[in-house]
Write a protein that holds these residues in place. Structure first.
Motif: not given
Length: 475
Positions: A220-221, A224-226, A228-230
């Motif tokens: 997923r990174a 949505i970017g490293w 990201s809280p997720e």
């Protein structure tokens, strides 16, 4: 090797044939979807993220359930669990073919992975137990060549079927094979010893959660970017669960993964090589198929066919690599094979460009396939030969779990590098990310070669035991 040593003992032919076909089935489905994804996307109106999960759902469930599959085999019998796994895989294949939307397809692919998690460790355990140590390398070489044939033919089969018939037939092909395999397994394979192995549900939950958290974050990174809280939450949770799993396995009286096995240098180094090796294999096929389609403009079938010169070596070289183990030992073959693979991947990364003539790719593709083909049989052999017969089942489950996780991590790591340097906006943008992704695969090759050098030198072969002893571990 004398004539008597070449001759198969009663029942060994069936063991070799049925376990190899079982491995072929589940290994084919790790690659068969790759070149069919564009057709599936149009037919099911799926997003790119959903299409990725048609690959990841299979591989993830395959990886995280392998240890449970191995434990079930030890507890209820390898033959019975192999037949159960083939049955589940066959039912799931039919569900994939009948899927009305991508959500059902992803769920059915996860069920396929669960069936595969029973099939692969059982097949490998039955094969290892069915042949004595001095014949095991040869049998594993044949087994590996058949598995390699699945890897080589997966993209071709997927592209040909999706382009020439319908994508659903990628999965329908498994059904008649599975219906024939189940009764043959139950009647032709020997019963195996049961040791009432604990299923270790706590270990299963911790291992599954840890692997899922880390892999989810890696996949997923890129989207949505490293930061990201997720991503931060799932990555931290995954690492903590892995640490908790190790702590639990050290304390529980019946561990799912006997960590004591990793004190054996050959076992630990062999599994490290396994992670790197299959990270290369999965990562390269995933991106090379897309490079041929997106970067160079070939169709699904054309891309699959153009991968054949590299991966056909898996069927040609692997049997010879198995016999060479007796002469040179595992470490030489592993280090040599992975060094050659790394060099070829650097070669591909350097020459990659839009409009690249396909003939310029043939030589490095063949070198990659040859290097991997030389390295796979000794990697499998060193892990299984390092343990006692009583630990073969758990060793097989551990090896195959790390094999699949290596594939997932290979794709995920290469995807992170790819996304940092390129994208899907145009062929040129894709090529910009493809080169660095190949360099990343090359780095995995160097790491695997270094791990291979840690493997202790092979001792001279001992005299063959009496024929009765060869099948002592099976009934």
């Amino acid at each position: 090797m004398g004539t008597k040593e070449k001759r198969l003992m009663p029942g060994q032919g069936w063991v070799l044939a049925l376990t190899s076909v079982a491995s072929f089935m589940v290994s084919l489905d790790t690659q068969v979807v790759a070149t069919a994804l564009p057709v599936i996307r149009l037919h099911l109106h799926a997003s790119l993220a959903s299409l990725e999960w048609t690959v990841n759902a299979y591989t993830l469930s395959f990886a995280v359930l392998l240890l449970t599959g191995a434990a079930l085999g030890e507890r209820f019998g390898r033959r019975r669990m192999l037949a159960t796994g083939i049955g589940l895989f066959t039912i799931a294949s039919a569900a994939c073919a009948l899927a009305p939307d991508v959500g059902v397809l992803v769920a059915a692919r996860a069920m396929q992975g669960a069936g595969s998690a029973l099939v692969l460790p059982m097949a490998f355990s039955l094969l290892s137990a069915g042949f004595p140590p001095q014949r095991r390398a040869w049998a594993i070489g044949i087994f590996s060549s058949v598995t390699g044939m699945a890897v080589a033919s997966g993209p071709v089969v997927g592209g040909a079927v999706a382009q020439g018939i319908a994508w659903q037939w990628i999965f329908w092909l498994n059904v008649p094979i599975g219906l024939v395999m189940v009764p043959l397994i139950l009647t032709r394979l020997p019963l195996s010893d049961r040791n009432r192995a604990s299923l270790d549900p706590v270990g299963l939950v911790l291992a599954t959660g840890g692997a899922l958290g880390i892999v989810w974050a890696l996949i997923r990174a890129s989207d949505i970017g490293w930061g990201s809280p997720e991503i931060i939450a799932t990555l931290v949770a995954g690492v903590l669960l892995v640490v908790a799993f190790i702590g639990w396995e050290l304390r529980t009286p019946a561990p799912m993964v006997p960590l004591r096995l990793f004190r054996l240098p050959a076992f630990a180094a062999g599994n490290a090589v396994c992670v790197c090796l299959f990270g290369i294999l999965f990562g390269m096929v995933f991106f090379m198929a897309q490079f041929l389609e997106t970067g160079l403009g070939y169709g699904a079938l054309g891309a699959g066919l153009r991968l054949v010169p590299g991966w056909i070596t898996l069927t040609v070289i692997a049997p010879f690599a198995g016999t060479l183990i007796r002469r040179f030992g595992e470490r030489v073959l592993i280090a040599t094979g992975l060094t050659a693979t790394a060099a070829a991947l650097v070669w591909i990364g350097l020459i990659a460009r839009t409009g690249l003539p396909y003939l310029d790719l043939v030589a490095p593709l063949v070198l990659v396939g040859s290097g991997v083909s030389v390295a796979i049989p000794p990697t499998q052999s060193v892990v299984m030969t390092a343990v006692s017969p009583a630990d073969i089942g758990k060793a097989s489950g551990t090896f195959n779990m790390l094999r699949q996780l290596g594939g997932v991590f290979g794709i995920a790591i290469c995807a992170v590098v790819f996304a940092a340097h390129g994208g899907y906006r145009s062929p040129a943008a894709f090529v910009s990310g493809f080169g660095p992704a190949m360099f990343t695969c090359a780095g995995l090759g160097i790491a695997g070669a270094i791990a291979g050098l840690i493997i202790p030198r092979r001792r001279p072969a001992t005299p063959a035991p009496a024929p009765a002893a060869a099948l002592e571990t099976t009934r």
